[in-house]
Design a protein around this motif. Sequence first.
Motif, PDB file in Angstrom:
ATOM      1  N   GLY A  43      52.795 161.324  14.728  1.00 49.46           N
ATOM      2  CA  GLY A  43      51.659 162.154  15.079  1.00 49.46           C
ATOM      3  C   GLY A  43      50.450 161.811  14.226  1.00 49.46           C
ATOM      4  N   PRO A  44      49.362 162.560  14.371  1.00 51.83           N
ATOM      5  CA  PRO A  44      48.144 162.261  13.610  1.00 51.83           C
ATOM      6  C   PRO A  44      48.363 162.207  12.103  1.00 51.83           C
ATOM      7  CG  PRO A  44      47.674 163.835  15.356  1.00 51.83           C
ATOM      8  CD  PRO A  44      49.167 163.675  15.327  1.00 51.83           C
ATOM      9  N   ASP A  45      49.252 163.053  11.580  1.00 50.23           N
ATOM     10  CA  ASP A  45      49.472 163.077  10.137  1.00 50.23           C
ATOM     11  C   ASP A  45      50.152 161.802   9.640  1.00 50.23           C
ATOM     12  OD1 ASP A  45      48.351 165.565   9.986  1.00 50.23           O
ATOM     13  OD2 ASP A  45      50.265 166.643   9.975  1.00 50.23           O
ATOM     14  N   GLU A  46      50.856 161.108  10.532  1.00 52.99           N
ATOM     15  CA  GLU A  46      51.567 159.899  10.118  1.00 52.99           C
ATOM     16  C   GLU A  46      50.692 158.647  10.146  1.00 52.99           C
ATOM     17  OE1 GLU A  46      54.362 162.739  10.149  1.00 52.99           O
ATOM     18  OE2 GLU A  46      53.552 162.201  12.100  1.00 52.99           O
ATOM     19  N   LEU A  47      49.528 158.722  10.770  1.00 51.88           N
ATOM     20  CA  LEU A  47      48.671 157.545  10.840  1.00 51.88           C
ATOM     21  C   LEU A  47      48.063 157.244   9.470  1.00 51.88           C
ATOM     22  CD1 LEU A  47      46.678 157.860  14.189  1.00 51.88           C
ATOM     23  CD2 LEU A  47      48.818 156.667  13.730  1.00 51.88           C
ATOM     24  N   PRO A  48      47.912 155.964   9.138  1.00 56.58           N
ATOM     25  CA  PRO A  48      47.227 155.626   7.888  1.00 56.58           C
ATOM     26  C   PRO A  48      45.757 156.008   7.970  1.00 56.58           C
ATOM     27  CG  PRO A  48      47.670 153.641   9.169  1.00 56.58           C
ATOM     28  CD  PRO A  48      48.365 154.763   9.866  1.00 56.58           C
ATOM     29  N   PRO A  49      45.119 156.299   6.849  1.00 53.47           N
ATOM     30  CA  PRO A  49      43.696 156.670   6.882  1.00 53.47           C
ATOM     31  C   PRO A  49      42.839 155.521   7.391  1.00 53.47           C
ATOM     32  CG  PRO A  49      44.450 156.326   4.632  1.00 53.47           C
ATOM     33  CD  PRO A  49      45.676 156.313   5.489  1.00 53.47           C
ATOM     34  N   ALA A  50      41.682 155.875   7.935  1.00 51.04           N
ATOM     35  CA  ALA A  50      40.795 154.862   8.506  1.00 51.04           C
ATOM     36  C   ALA A  50      40.348 153.849   7.461  1.00 51.04           C
ATOM     37  CB  ALA A  50      39.580 155.538   9.129  1.00 51.04           C
ATOM     38  N   SER A  51      40.359 154.250   6.196  1.00 51.07           N
ATOM     39  CA  SER A  51      39.923 153.355   5.122  1.00 51.07           C
ATOM     40  C   SER A  51      40.994 152.352   4.708  1.00 51.07           C
ATOM     41  CB  SER A  51      39.516 154.182   3.899  1.00 51.07           C
ATOM     42  OG  SER A  51      40.610 154.982   3.450  1.00 51.07           O
ATOM     43  N   SER A  52      42.197 152.490   5.272  1.00 48.03           N
ATOM     44  CA  SER A  52      43.306 151.604   4.884  1.00 48.03           C
ATOM     45  C   SER A  52      43.148 150.244   5.550  1.00 48.03           C
ATOM     46  CB  SER A  52      44.640 152.225   5.288  1.00 48.03           C
ATOM     47  OG  SER A  52      44.857 152.062   6.681  1.00 48.03           O
ATOM     48  N   PRO A  53      43.880 149.236   5.070  1.00 44.28           N
ATOM     49  CA  PRO A  53      43.796 147.905   5.673  1.00 44.28           C
ATOM     50  C   PRO A  53      44.668 147.751   6.913  1.00 44.28           C
ATOM     51  CG  PRO A  53      45.273 147.846   3.790  1.00 44.28           C
ATOM     52  CD  PRO A  53      44.702 149.241   3.841  1.00 44.28           C
ATOM     53  N   TYR A  54      45.388 148.800   7.299  1.00 46.63           N
ATOM     54  CA  TYR A  54      46.356 148.688   8.385  1.00 46.63           C
ATOM     55  C   TYR A  54      45.692 148.776   9.752  1.00 46.63           C
ATOM     56  CZ  TYR A  54      49.506 149.741   4.516  1.00 46.63           C
ATOM     57  OH  TYR A  54      50.165 149.725   3.324  1.00 46.63           O
TER      58      TYR A  54
END
Length: 208
Positions: A43-54
Motif C-alpha cells: 500500500g502507500p505506506d510501503e512505497l519508498p519516499p519520492a526522494s529515494s533512488p528507487y
Amino acid sequence: MPTSHTLTSSPATVHWGYFDAGLAPVLRVRSGDRVTLESISGGPDELPPASSPYTVVPEHREVHATHKPRLGAHILTGPVYVEGAAPGDTLEIRIHDVQPRTDWGYNTIRPLAGTLPEDFPFLRRMHIPIDLKRMVGTLPWGTEIPLKPFFGVMGVAPPANYGAVTSIIPREYGGNLDLKELVAGTTLYLPVFAEGALFSAGDGHAVQ
C-alpha cells in the motif's frame, strides 16, 4: 496451439485484499496457454519516499489512487478465466519463471503481528535495494541475501456462497499460501469452485 498472454497490473486488472466468485475475469485463456502475469505489492505506506533512488512502476500509484483495500492487504492481478474449467475440476498451474520488476523490496515489523509479537512490539519498515542482475538484496548492515522469488498469493475463486473473503487467510481455494517452495519449475494444483476457475496471483516475494 497454445497461446502466450501478458496480463499487466493496472487499475483495470487488479483487486485489492479479497477473493470473490463474483469478480469479472480480466483475461480468458485456454488450457495449456502461457500467461505472463505482472503484479504490484504494498500500500502507500510501503512505497519508498519520492526522494529515494528507487523506481516505482507508474501503475502502483495509479492503483492506490483508484482502489481501496477490502478485507485484506494483498493487491492481486486477475482473475483469469480458464476455458472449460468447471466446479469439481483441478486447475494445474505450472510456474515457468518468477522475476522481480523493481529495484527495491520492503520488510515490515508491526505490533501484534508475526511469530514473536512480544519481542518486537513496534513498527519498523525498511526498504531493501535489489540488484536485478546479480539477484541479491542487500540489507542495511551490508548482508547480501540471494533472491528466490515466488508469489505469496495464488488462488482461484472460492465457493460462491462464501461471498467476498479476505486474501490474508489461505483456504481450500489457495490464497495467501506463502510457500517459498513455489518457485520456477514447480506446479501448484488447486480445486475449482467456479466456472473458469478465476485464478488470481500477487504478493510477490523476493525471498523468504
